[in-house]
Design an enzyme around this catalytic site. Structure first.
Site, short mmCIF file in Angstrom:
data_model
loop_
_atom_site.label_atom_id
_atom_site.label_comp_id
_atom_site.label_asym_id
_atom_site.label_seq_id
_atom_site.Cartn_x
_atom_site.Cartn_y
_atom_site.Cartn_z
N HIS A 9 47.23 70.64 130.31
CA HIS A 9 46.32 71.28 129.37
C HIS A 9 45.64 70.25 128.44
CE1 HIS A 9 49.16 70.55 126.09
NE2 HIS A 9 50.11 70.91 126.94
N GLU A 82 56.12 75.07 130.13
CA GLU A 82 56.69 73.80 129.71
C GLU A 82 58.20 73.94 129.54
OE1 GLU A 82 56.98 70.83 129.83
OE2 GLU A 82 55.63 69.90 128.37
#
Length: 206
Positions: A9, A82
């Protein structure tokens, strides 16, 4: 042969503040949004079109997937999230323990309610396998996170590059019969190739 583009990201508020950001979330910064535009431009220049787009369920990855592709029909998967850093979430990065070689932080965060490195590797690999074994998926974009991506490629590659995942870095893989072949890692923001697979021709020229 299938094509996988796996990317991190864009920059977030917590990245900028140097805070530990795993299961918790923070929005993209203006710089992060600009980074996604650079990645969008890179894919457009390369003529890459995606059959499907997948993202972690976290806002920073979803927004990156949407901005990079210009599409809203991406698929959100929890397996791409994550690593969970437990009680360390949202704290300053200097509180992190020392890295343990190629296994990251090992099982350090389990004591504090987080995940160990093998949990992340196994869920990432299982999620990626499900994506790539779909016969409709020939060229896919997957947006995930720095630690999760690093643990994934360390798990599926026998000889992997020692490269830190910059925001919006793009890993290009060929995938066939359950095997991953990492071709390159590109930083589209700085227009820098972070890793390039060495071909037989290049080896002969040395």
């Amino acid at each position: 042969m299938k094509k996988l583009y796996l990317m991190r990201h864009g920059q977030t508020r917590f990245n900028l503040q140097k805070r530990i950001q795993g299961a918790c979330d923070s929005p993209l910064t203006d710089e992060g949004i600009a980074q996604t535009q650079a990645a969008h431009d890179y894919f457009k220049e390369q003529g890459v079109q995606f059959d499907r787009i997948y993202s972690s369920t976290q806002e920073r990855a979803c927004d990156t997937a949407e901005l990079v592709s210009g599409r809203t029909d991406y698929i959100r998967l929890k397996g791409l999230k994550e690593q969970d850093f437990g009680a360390f979430e949202g704290q300053q990065e200097y509180l992190n323990p020392p890295l343990q070689g190629d296994i990251g932080y090992g099982d350090y965060f389990v004591t504090y309610g987080g995940e160990d490195y093998m949990m992340v590797r196994l869920r990432m690999e299982a999620t990626m396998r499900d994506i790539l074994n779909n016969p409709d998926n020939q060229t896919v974009l997957v947006v995930s996170h720095g630690a999760a991506i690093a643990q994934f490629f360390r798990h599926v590659l026998t000889d992997y590059p020692r490269v830190r995942m910059r925001n919006c870095s793009i890993l290009e893989f060929d995938y066939q019969d359950g095997q991953y072949d990492l071709l390159s890692i590109m930083d589209p923001v700085n227009r820098e190739v972070l890793y390039q697979k060495e071909t037989n021709n290049k080896r002969r020229k040395k």
